[in-house]
Design a protein around this motif. Structure first.
Motif, PDB file in Angstrom:
ATOM      1  N   ARG A   1       0.189  13.419  -6.652  1.00 39.97           N
ATOM      2  CA  ARG A   1      -0.167  14.178  -5.462  1.00 39.97           C
ATOM      3  C   ARG A   1      -1.093  15.337  -5.856  1.00 39.97           C
ATOM      4  N   ILE A   2      -2.165  15.468  -5.090  1.00 42.23           N
ATOM      5  CA  ILE A   2      -3.121  16.555  -5.327  1.00 42.23           C
ATOM      6  C   ILE A   2      -2.968  17.563  -4.201  1.00 42.23           C
TER       7      ILE A   2
ATOM      8  N   LYS B   1       0.828  -1.212   0.000  1.00 41.47           N
ATOM      9  CA  LYS B   1       0.000   0.000   0.000  1.00 41.47           C
ATOM     10  C   LYS B   1       0.860   1.259   0.000  1.00 41.47           C
ATOM     11  N   ARG B   2       1.945   1.219   0.766  1.00 44.31           N
ATOM     12  CA  ARG B   2       2.840   2.389   0.785  1.00 44.31           C
ATOM     13  C   ARG B   2       3.488   2.611  -0.568  1.00 44.31           C
ATOM     14  N   ASN B   3       3.853   1.530  -1.242  1.00 42.20           N
ATOM     15  CA  ASN B   3       4.460   1.674  -2.570  1.00 42.20           C
ATOM     16  C   ASN B   3       3.466   2.230  -3.582  1.00 42.20           C
ATOM     17  N   GLU B   4       2.192   1.803  -3.484  1.00 42.29           N
ATOM     18  CA  GLU B   4       1.186   2.321  -4.403  1.00 42.29           C
ATOM     19  C   GLU B   4       0.920   3.802  -4.175  1.00 42.29           C
TER      20      GLU B   4
END
Length: 495
Positions: free
Chosen positions: A458-459, A449-452
């Motif tokens: 980034r918004i 999940k961290r890699n995804e």
């Protein structure tokens, strides 16, 4: 209530629970009931050896229920009483050292007899009641008298005490009997997961050999990782051994092996210990034996034997020196039986075993009503057993199918949810401990999940202090390589 566990050792050297009992009182009557009940659960198969505390009630119960079992006292519990018995003596330190040397360094029963009498005479302890009782029961606790029995490496009740400590993580003093049964199953499931993880590692990883000897290569192929490490420790230890031939009569050779043993790490004190190894070189009657008794009691060849074998250029061993007890592919029939802590629904072997058991139950009900039918079924079962016993598991494979009418043998295919995901009614249960496998899976999922998240765009939204200069719907998209100056208006940067 006293908790009495029956603790054994599996092929990885791990402690396994063979059963347990809750007693109302620790007397001979209750222990007799406990041992008889456990013996019935084990289909009448008594243990070859058993280690307990030095308790008179347990000793009497074992002699009555397990007459053919070799009984041993916990050596640690006996020696820890030395300070209590001799602390008031002026020569306490000398007495303690002399007793320990007599117990641990006596390789034969004769050596112990001579050493024990020497200690009693030197320190005037012939009238000591505690030592007299210990000497009368010396066959129950002195290692020299117990070398010829297989103990799987156990000499104390430490495994039983560690099992009690293991249950402390699941059971509290306020736990009720109903909760104890549930917690007991959870604890057993943890043990099963540990054994399954060790099985996986033994089949999917390999330790490198230290030598080119064929027997080490064979141990590497058949033994579990934990037991192969013990073999390698003995192979490494042979560098501290010196071998010399004493006598040779026909094919039987007697060797003296002098081992350097490090007594104190701080003082670098080393002492010499002498062992005797007997080797029969005859191919039909090949045998090697050491006075240390490591192979007979632990099932692991000692460094003294390995030193003699290498001195004789013997690189292979007969099959009896590769114990099935420590093999990675050891056959465990109990793994086919469903239990309260493991349904084994995903194992096809278990499904076939369960179906066959149901078939046999139905057949037994019909055949038991008539003697002729009973004998006919028994005869066919014996013929079928002898026929299938010659086939390997691979040759049977999936061809062994049973056709049964009815819906009583449906295979469970529905997904079984973990208790953490199932909605409960009323009070929430205690948080279940995560197993090592679950921790590894959860850790891998969180890493993915961290890699995804790092790969997503980034918004960035405008902070609240300057939001009045920009519409709330204005959004700035940027990649990781874009700097702040490239996306922010120059007026805001000045502000």
């Amino acid at each position: 209530m006293p908790f009495a566990p029956f603790v054994g050792v599996n092929h990885h050297g791990q402690s396994i629970l063979l059963g347990a009992g809750l007693l109302s009182n620790e007397d001979t009557k209750n222990f007799v009931w406990l041992f008889q009940t456990w013996l019935e659960c084990m289909n009448g198969r008594a243990p070859n050896a058993i280690i307990t505390d030095q308790d008179r009630a347990i000793k009497n119960a074992i002699a009555r229920v397990f007459p053919g079992t070799r009984h041993r006292y916990c050596l640690w519990h006996i020696l820890k009483k030395i300070p209590e018995k001799f602390k008031a003596y002026s020569q306490y330190d000398a007495i303690k050292s002399a007793l320990r040397r007599c117990v641990y360094e006596s390789q034969t029963c004769g050596d112990f007899e001579v050493g024990w009498q020497r200690v009693l005479e030197r320190y005037n302890l012939k009238d000591n009641d505690w030592l007299c009782r210990l000497y009368d029961e010396r066959t129950f606790w002195v290692p020299a008298y117990l070398k010829g029995v297989f103990w799987a490496g156990m000499t104390t009740t430490q495994r039983s005490e560690s099992m009690n400590a293991f249950f402390d993580g699941y059971v509290r003093p306020s736990t009720t009997l109903k909760q104890f049964v549930d917690k007991y199953d959870i604890a057993l499931r943890k043990k099963v997961e540990n054994e399954a993880l060790a099985d996986f590692n033994s089949f999917n990883s390999t330790l490198s050999c230290l030598t080119f000897y064929c027997f080490e290569k064979k141990f590497q192929q058949v033994y579990t990782i934990a037991k192969f490490k013990e073999v390698q420790e003995e192979i490494l230890g042979r560098i501290y051994c010196t071998v010399s031939l004493l006598t040779k009569e026909c094919a039987v050779c007697t060797y003296q092996v002098i081992e350097l043993v490090q007594v104190s790490v701080e003082d670098a004190f080393v002492k010499k210990v002498i062992y005797v190894v007997y080797l029969n070189e005859d191919e039909d009657e090949f045998e090697v034996k050491c006075t240390c008794g490591s192979f007979e009691s632990r099932g692991i060849l000692c460094r003294h034997v390995i030193s003699v074998l290498t001195a004789h250029n013997i690189t292979s061993l007969p099959p009896r020196y590769y114990l099935d007890r420590w093999r990675k592919d050891v056959e465990r029939r109990y793994t086919l039986v469903k239990s309260s802590y493991d349904s084994l629904s995903g194992n096809p072997d278990v499904q076939r075993y369960d179906n066959l058991c149901k078939c046999m139950h139905k057949l037994a009900e019909i055949a038991a009503r008539n003697v002729d039918h009973y004998r006919k079924v028994q005869r066919h079962i014996n013929m079928l057993t002898s026929e299938l016993s010659g086939l390997s598991c691979e040759s049977i494979g999936d061809d062994l199918e049973v056709e049964i009418d009815g819906d009583d043998l449906e295979v469970e295919t529905d997904q079984v949810h973990t208790p953490l995901k199932v909605r409960t009614k009323g009070r929430l249960p205690y948080k279940r401990k995560e197993s090592a496998v679950e921790k590894a899976i959860n850790k891998k999922k969180s890493q993915e999940k961290r890699n995804e998240s790092r790969q997503r765009k980034r918004i960035l939204k405008v902070p609240s202090p300057i939001s009045h200069n920009i519409q709330h719907s204005d959004v700035f998209e940027t990649q990781d390589s874009t700097t702040t100056k490239d996306i922010w208006p120059r007026e805001l940067l000045k502000g």
